[in-house]
Design a protein around this motif. Sequence first.
Motif, mmCIF file in Angstrom:
data_model
loop_
_atom_site.group_PDB
_atom_site.id
_atom_site.type_symbol
_atom_site.label_atom_id
_atom_site.label_comp_id
_atom_site.label_asym_id
_atom_site.label_seq_id
_atom_site.Cartn_x
_atom_site.Cartn_y
_atom_site.Cartn_z
ATOM 1 N N GLY A 1 122.492 58.146 6.395
ATOM 2 C CA GLY A 1 123.086 58.179 7.727
ATOM 3 C C GLY A 1 122.091 57.794 8.793
ATOM 4 N N THR A 2 120.805 58.201 8.632
ATOM 5 C CA THR A 2 119.783 57.884 9.622
ATOM 6 C C THR A 2 119.537 56.379 9.686
ATOM 7 O OG1 THR A 2 118.719 60.007 9.179
ATOM 8 C CG2 THR A 2 117.431 58.360 10.340
ATOM 9 N N VAL A 3 119.462 55.732 8.509
ATOM 10 C CA VAL A 3 119.270 54.283 8.466
ATOM 11 C C VAL A 3 120.438 53.573 9.147
ATOM 12 C CG1 VAL A 3 119.070 52.279 6.950
ATOM 13 C CG2 VAL A 3 117.867 54.390 6.380
ATOM 14 N N HIS A 4 121.649 54.033 8.855
ATOM 15 C CA HIS A 4 122.839 53.441 9.477
ATOM 16 C C HIS A 4 122.798 53.617 10.989
ATOM 17 C CE1 HIS A 4 126.997 53.520 11.023
ATOM 18 N NE2 HIS A 4 127.190 52.533 10.150
ATOM 19 N N ASP A 5 122.442 54.820 11.441
ATOM 20 C CA ASP A 5 122.397 55.084 12.881
ATOM 21 C C ASP A 5 121.348 54.230 13.579
ATOM 22 O OD1 ASP A 5 124.366 56.946 12.541
ATOM 23 O OD2 ASP A 5 123.010 58.678 12.513
ATOM 24 N N PHE A 6 120.225 53.980 12.892
ATOM 25 C CA PHE A 6 119.145 53.227 13.524
ATOM 26 C C PHE A 6 119.397 51.726 13.510
ATOM 27 C CE2 PHE A 6 115.060 51.069 13.664
ATOM 28 C CZ PHE A 6 114.453 51.696 14.738
ATOM 29 N N LEU A 7 119.873 51.206 12.378
ATOM 30 C CA LEU A 7 119.968 49.760 12.213
ATOM 31 C C LEU A 7 121.309 49.174 12.625
ATOM 32 C CD1 LEU A 7 118.165 49.190 8.783
ATOM 33 C CD2 LEU A 7 117.248 48.851 11.070
ATOM 34 N N PHE A 8 122.393 49.869 12.309
ATOM 35 C CA PHE A 8 123.716 49.258 12.446
ATOM 36 C C PHE A 8 124.560 49.841 13.578
ATOM 37 C CE2 PHE A 8 122.552 48.978 7.885
ATOM 38 C CZ PHE A 8 122.430 47.600 7.805
ATOM 39 N N ALA A 9 124.434 51.141 13.820
ATOM 40 C CA ALA A 9 125.296 51.794 14.805
ATOM 41 C C ALA A 9 125.224 51.160 16.191
ATOM 42 C CB ALA A 9 124.974 53.293 14.873
ATOM 43 N N PRO A 10 124.033 50.805 16.705
ATOM 44 C CA PRO A 10 124.004 50.208 18.052
ATOM 45 C C PRO A 10 124.839 48.929 18.158
ATOM 46 C CG PRO A 10 121.801 50.867 17.382
ATOM 47 C CD PRO A 10 122.673 51.017 16.177
ATOM 48 N N PHE A 11 124.849 48.108 17.100
ATOM 49 C CA PHE A 11 125.599 46.858 17.135
ATOM 50 C C PHE A 11 127.077 47.066 16.825
ATOM 51 C CE2 PHE A 11 121.239 45.505 15.804
ATOM 52 C CZ PHE A 11 120.904 44.883 16.996
ATOM 53 N N ILE A 12 127.422 48.161 16.167
ATOM 54 C CA ILE A 12 128.818 48.446 15.841
ATOM 55 C C ILE A 12 129.515 49.160 16.991
ATOM 56 C CG2 ILE A 12 130.346 49.756 14.303
ATOM 57 C CD1 ILE A 12 128.307 49.285 12.067
ATOM 58 N N ASP A 13 128.794 50.065 17.646
ATOM 59 C CA ASP A 13 129.423 50.959 18.634
ATOM 60 C C ASP A 13 129.466 50.383 20.043
ATOM 61 O OD1 ASP A 13 129.691 52.736 16.560
ATOM 62 O OD2 ASP A 13 127.919 53.927 17.092
ATOM 63 N N PHE A 14 128.597 49.432 20.367
ATOM 64 C CA PHE A 14 128.478 49.000 21.763
ATOM 65 C C PHE A 14 128.692 47.495 21.893
ATOM 66 C CE2 PHE A 14 125.803 52.798 21.322
ATOM 67 C CZ PHE A 14 126.398 53.607 22.286
ATOM 68 N N GLY A 15 129.625 47.132 22.742
ATOM 69 C CA GLY A 15 129.932 45.725 22.950
ATOM 70 C C GLY A 15 128.787 44.958 23.567
ATOM 71 N N PHE A 16 128.022 45.593 24.477
ATOM 72 C CA PHE A 16 126.922 44.873 25.116
ATOM 73 C C PHE A 16 125.825 44.531 24.105
ATOM 74 C CE2 PHE A 16 125.554 49.282 25.472
ATOM 75 C CZ PHE A 16 124.186 49.230 25.249
ATOM 76 N N MET A 17 125.640 45.390 23.098
ATOM 77 C CA MET A 17 124.660 45.090 22.050
ATOM 78 C C MET A 17 125.155 43.943 21.164
ATOM 79 S SD MET A 17 121.855 46.909 22.210
ATOM 80 C CE MET A 17 121.176 46.973 20.548
ATOM 81 N N GLN A 18 126.456 43.895 20.900
ATOM 82 C CA GLN A 18 127.019 42.802 20.104
ATOM 83 C C GLN A 18 126.853 41.475 20.822
ATOM 84 O OE1 GLN A 18 131.087 43.927 19.364
ATOM 85 N NE2 GLN A 18 130.506 45.852 18.366
ATOM 86 N N ARG A 19 127.138 41.458 22.130
ATOM 87 C CA ARG A 19 126.988 40.218 22.896
ATOM 88 C C ARG A 19 125.526 39.796 22.978
ATOM 89 N NH1 ARG A 19 131.060 42.777 25.887
ATOM 90 N NH2 ARG A 19 129.521 43.659 27.331
ATOM 91 N N ALA A 20 124.630 40.770 23.167
ATOM 92 C CA ALA A 20 123.204 40.451 23.225
ATOM 93 C C ALA A 20 122.731 39.856 21.902
ATOM 94 C CB ALA A 20 122.404 41.706 23.556
ATOM 95 N N LEU A 21 123.168 40.457 20.791
ATOM 96 C CA LEU A 21 122.762 39.952 19.473
ATOM 97 C C LEU A 21 123.323 38.557 19.231
ATOM 98 C CD1 LEU A 21 121.407 40.434 16.733
ATOM 99 C CD2 LEU A 21 123.564 41.454 15.941
ATOM 100 N N PHE A 22 124.585 38.350 19.550
ATOM 101 C CA PHE A 22 125.212 37.050 19.345
ATOM 102 C C PHE A 22 124.513 35.982 20.173
ATOM 103 C CE2 PHE A 22 128.898 34.107 20.245
ATOM 104 C CZ PHE A 22 128.897 33.534 18.982
#
Length: 291
Positions: free
Chosen positions: A2-23
Motif C-alpha cells: 500500500g505504501t508503494v502504491h500511495d507513493f508512486l501511483f496514487a498522486p497520478f490516479i487521484d489528482f487531475g492536475f498531476m495527470q495533466r502535468a505528467l502528460f
Amino acid sequence: MGTVHDFLFAPFIDFGFMQRALFGALLLCLSSCPMGVFLMLRRMSLTGDAMAHAILPGAAVGFLFYGLQIVPMTIGGLIAGVVVALGAGAVSRLTIQKEDASMAAFYLISLALGVLIVSIRGSNVDLMHVLFGTVLALNNDALTLIALICGITLVLLAIFWRALVAECMDPLFLRSVSRLGTPVHFVFLGLVVLNLVGGFQALGTLLSVGLMMLPAAAARFWCSRVGTMCLVATAIGMAASVVGLLLSYHLSLPSGPAIILSAGVAYLLSMIFGTRGVVQDRMRRYRHRTA
C-alpha cells in the motif's frame, strides 16, 4: 504494498492536475529530448540555452497585452525566437563577430528586456511564472499546444532524419552532395524554437532548455548511435519527469526545478556509471595497461 502504491501511483490516479502535468512532461520529452541530442552533436548546447532566453521578450509582450493567455504568449515567443536566431546569424555573417558571441549578446538583451516588460504589467508571482513555469497548472489548452508541437516535431524529424544526422557528422559533405544543407539547418532551428516555446508553457524560459539538454547529455554516456541516443535521452527525460513530479508532490517542492534536478542527477550517475562513463573508461584503461 500500500505504501508503494500511495507513493508512486496514487498522486497520478487521484489528482487531475498531476495527470495533466505528467502528460505534458512526457509529451515534451518525446519531442525536446531528441532535439537536445542533435544540439549536443552539433556542439550547439549553449545555443539552445540562448534561444530559451530569446523567447522571453516575445512571451512578455503577449503577457503585457493579454495576461497569462497561452496563444498570445506562444505567438510572441515564436516571433522573438525567430528574430533572435536570424539576427544573431546575420550579425555573424555580416560582421567579424562569431555566432556564439552575437547569440550571447542577443540573448542577454532579450532576457533583460523580457524581465522588464513582465515587471511593468505584472507582479513578482507573474514574473516567476514566466521564468520558471507552472507544470502543475497545465490546462487543456496548454496540453493541446504541447501535443501539437510534439506531433510537428516527430513528423519533421522522420522526414529530415537522414539529412539531420548527416549534417551533425559532416555538414560540408551534406552541402556538397545535396541542396538540403541550409534548409535543414533552418528547419532544425525552427524546431528548437518550437520546442522551447512548448517547454516554456510548463517549465518557463529558464528551465525549458534543461529538459532538452540534460537527458541528451546523459544519453551520450550510454551509447554512440544517434537513433539509440535519442531513445535513451527520451527515456531518461521521462523518468526524470516522473521522479520530479513525485518529489514535488510529496516534499512540496517547486515542480519545474524538481524535474530538472532529477535530470541532473541522471546526468551525474550516467557520467560515473554509464558504459562510456568514468568508471568504465578507467576499467578499460586498467585492462589495457595490464594486458
